[in-house]
Design a protein around this motif. Structure first.
Motif, PDB file in Angstrom:
ATOM      1  N   GLY A 120       0.885  -1.421   0.043  1.00 24.08           N
ATOM      2  CA  GLY A 120       0.098   0.102  -0.047  1.00 24.08           C
ATOM      3  C   GLY A 120       0.803   1.457  -0.010  1.00 24.08           C
TER       4      GLY A 120
ATOM      5  N   GLY B  82       0.824   4.069  -3.080  1.00 25.70           N
ATOM      6  CA  GLY B  82       0.571   5.268  -2.796  1.00 25.70           C
ATOM      7  C   GLY B  82       1.475   6.272  -3.256  1.00 25.70           C
TER       8      GLY B  82
ATOM      9  N   LEU C 252      -7.327   9.506  -5.628  1.00 21.26           N
ATOM     10  CA  LEU C 252      -7.169   8.500  -4.807  1.00 21.26           C
ATOM     11  C   LEU C 252      -8.058   7.155  -4.435  1.00 21.26           C
ATOM     12  CD1 LEU C 252      -5.964   8.034  -1.397  1.00 21.26           C
ATOM     13  CD2 LEU C 252      -7.867   9.351  -0.548  1.00 21.26           C
TER      14      LEU C 252
ATOM     15  N   THR D 267      -6.478   4.730  -6.905  1.00 21.42           N
ATOM     16  CA  THR D 267      -5.229   4.287  -6.346  1.00 21.42           C
ATOM     17  C   THR D 267      -5.655   3.064  -5.303  1.00 21.42           C
ATOM     18  OG1 THR D 267      -4.109   6.372  -6.461  1.00 21.42           O
ATOM     19  CG2 THR D 267      -3.356   4.701  -4.884  1.00 21.42           C
ATOM     20  N   SER D 268      -6.637   3.408  -4.685  1.00 16.10           N
ATOM     21  CA  SER D 268      -7.196   2.650  -3.546  1.00 16.10           C
ATOM     22  C   SER D 268      -7.921   1.153  -4.213  1.00 16.10           C
ATOM     23  CB  SER D 268      -8.163   3.060  -2.816  1.00 16.10           C
ATOM     24  OG  SER D 268      -7.796   4.252  -2.024  1.00 16.10           O
ATOM     25  N   ARG D 269      -8.463   1.461  -5.442  1.00 22.64           N
ATOM     26  CA  ARG D 269      -8.815   0.098  -6.319  1.00 22.64           C
ATOM     27  C   ARG D 269      -7.727  -0.559  -6.731  1.00 22.64           C
ATOM     28  NH1 ARG D 269     -12.506   3.978  -8.749  1.00 22.64           N
ATOM     29  NH2 ARG D 269     -11.271   3.878 -10.746  1.00 22.64           N
TER      30      ARG D 269
ATOM     31  N   GLY E  49      -4.655  -0.720  -5.090  1.00 22.40           N
ATOM     32  CA  GLY E  49      -4.163  -1.333  -3.872  1.00 22.40           C
ATOM     33  C   GLY E  49      -4.980  -2.594  -3.719  1.00 22.40           C
ATOM     34  N   ALA E  50      -6.294  -2.498  -3.554  1.00 19.88           N
ATOM     35  CA  ALA E  50      -7.081  -3.461  -2.921  1.00 19.88           C
ATOM     36  C   ALA E  50      -6.850  -4.754  -3.812  1.00 19.88           C
ATOM     37  CB  ALA E  50      -8.755  -3.110  -3.206  1.00 19.88           C
TER      38      ALA E  50
ATOM     39  N   PRO F  90      -6.623  -1.209   2.985  1.00 25.20           N
ATOM     40  CA  PRO F  90      -7.151   0.156   2.568  1.00 25.20           C
ATOM     41  C   PRO F  90      -6.940   1.435   3.493  1.00 25.20           C
ATOM     42  CG  PRO F  90      -8.748  -1.946   2.198  1.00 25.20           C
ATOM     43  CD  PRO F  90      -7.202  -2.520   3.011  1.00 25.20           C
TER      44      PRO F  90
ATOM     45  N   PHE G 162      -4.171   4.035   2.444  1.00 21.49           N
ATOM     46  CA  PHE G 162      -4.612   4.948   1.676  1.00 21.49           C
ATOM     47  C   PHE G 162      -5.075   6.248   2.340  1.00 21.49           C
ATOM     48  CE2 PHE G 162      -4.399   1.372  -1.009  1.00 21.49           C
ATOM     49  CZ  PHE G 162      -3.238   1.535  -1.572  1.00 21.49           C
TER      50      PHE G 162
ATOM     51  N   GLY H  16      -0.574   7.463   1.637  1.00 21.59           N
ATOM     52  CA  GLY H  16      -1.707   7.891   0.699  1.00 21.59           C
ATOM     53  C   GLY H  16      -2.141   9.308   0.623  1.00 21.59           C
TER      54      GLY H  16
END
Length: 336
Positions: free
Chosen positions: A185, A189, A221, A224-226, A228-229, A235, A238, A243
């Motif tokens: 993560g 980020g 963001l 980016t989080s999608r 990362g998941a 999660p 982020f 993040g």
């Protein structure tokens, strides 16, 4: 284990700044510079006039252009070279690395071709386990940190004890590091924020204001989080320093190379013109947008801002047309 000596490989603005942070925290630091004249200037003037002019460096920080001297006795090796040159540089240094030393990445990117994160490149090239590699990520604008302005950052390592050792080695009155075990993560980020900052710069160059910036940051963001998941990140990372913290600083500050580079593209300059104006400073997002885009495609994640930045940088799309394309996308729920 207490860290008494640190080698920092790369005497650019961020490498020099991080070397200063560590030296101000207590350990002795040897800073490797690729060019002899840079190492000589640091040793003779206690400044790095090429990359960090006007900042006096501590007496327990010395410089060399000989990597073997930098590595000698170091318990931690900090790699402060651009992401796309990390593999080549580390391949040349591999046989000199001190046994058991913690290897620390300051680079923020995803490698073109292999689509590996920087910690993965380090582990592969140096032939060390992943828990021997740490990364530093967060709102790290070099000029402000070098001036002693307060900031916080994240040291991520799957070996919590190593992260704590590094935390102690770079904690001082103006630099506050937090630990995290979510290396994936923190690295994503740090890499993706450069791309989103390019988009924010383009918007600024087109004359758009704060609503546009806030929208790009927030949707950046989200994508980016999608990613990362899909790659197993936590999660919550982020929402933290690596993040949102890094994203806001890089997207909003005129000190951000990626934001400034994007602004030039938004004003109609070509990629070549923007690169010439950067005077050798690397805007990591220009190359990382392509590797992050390919990584997202590999795992089936939609990243429209990243995709658009790639098209502006490499496929001839204008910044103005990117804005129209993003606004014209199919309407959907916010959390999709």
């Amino acid at each position: 284990m207490a860290i008494d000596k640190v080698a920092v490989l790369g005497a650019g603005s961020w490498g020099t700044t991080f070397a200063k942070v560590v030296a101000d925290s207590g350990p002795d630091v040897v800073l490797w510079a690729r060019r002899d004249e840079v190492a000589s200037a640091i040793s003779s003037t206690r400044t790095n006039p090429d990359y960090l002019p006007g900042v006096t460096l501590p007496s327990n920080l010395v410089a060399t252009s000989d990597p073997a001297k930098a590595f000698d006795g170091a318990q931690a090796v900090v790699l402060a070279v651009p992401s796309q040159t990390l593999r080549a540089n580390l391949s040349g240094w591999r046989d000199m690395l001190p046994a058991g030393a913690t290897l620390v990445s300051l680079a923020k990117g995803v490698e073109l071709g292999t689509l590996k994160r920087m910690s993965e490149v380090i582990s592969e090239v140096a032939a060390v386990p992943s828990d021997q590699v740490a990364v530093v990520s967060g709102p790290n604008l070099a000029k402000e940190i070098a001036a002693g302005q307060p900031t916080a950052t994240v040291i991520a390592c799957s070996d919590h004890d190593r992260a704590v050792d590094l935390q102690h080695a770079c904690s001082n009155s103006y630099f506050r590091p937090y630990t995290n075990t979510d290396v994936v993560g923190c690295e994503l980020g740090g890499a993706c924020k450069n791309v989103i900052a390019l988009a924010c710069g383009m918007a600024a160059g087109l004359g758009f204001g704060d609503n546009t910036m806030a929208s790009i940051i927030t949707r950046g963001l989200a994508e980016t989080s999608r990613l990362g998941a899909a790659l197993g990140a936590d999660p919550l990372t982020f929402a933290g320093l690596a993040g949102l913290g890094d994203l806001v600083a890089t997207c909003a500050s005129p000190l951000s190379r990626n934001r400034t580079f994007g602004e030039r593209l938004g004003r109609g300059e070509s990629l070549a013109q923007a690169q010439e104006a950067a005077h050798g400073q690397v805007a990591e997002g220009v190359k990382s947008c392509s590797s992050i885009r390919a990584l997202a495609q590999r795992v089936g994640v939609d990243m429209p801002i990243t995709d658009g930045v790639h098209m502006v940088c490499h496929d001839g799309l204008s910044a103005g047309d990117l804005g129209a394309a993003l606004l014209g996308r199919e309407r959907k729920a916010e959390r999709q």
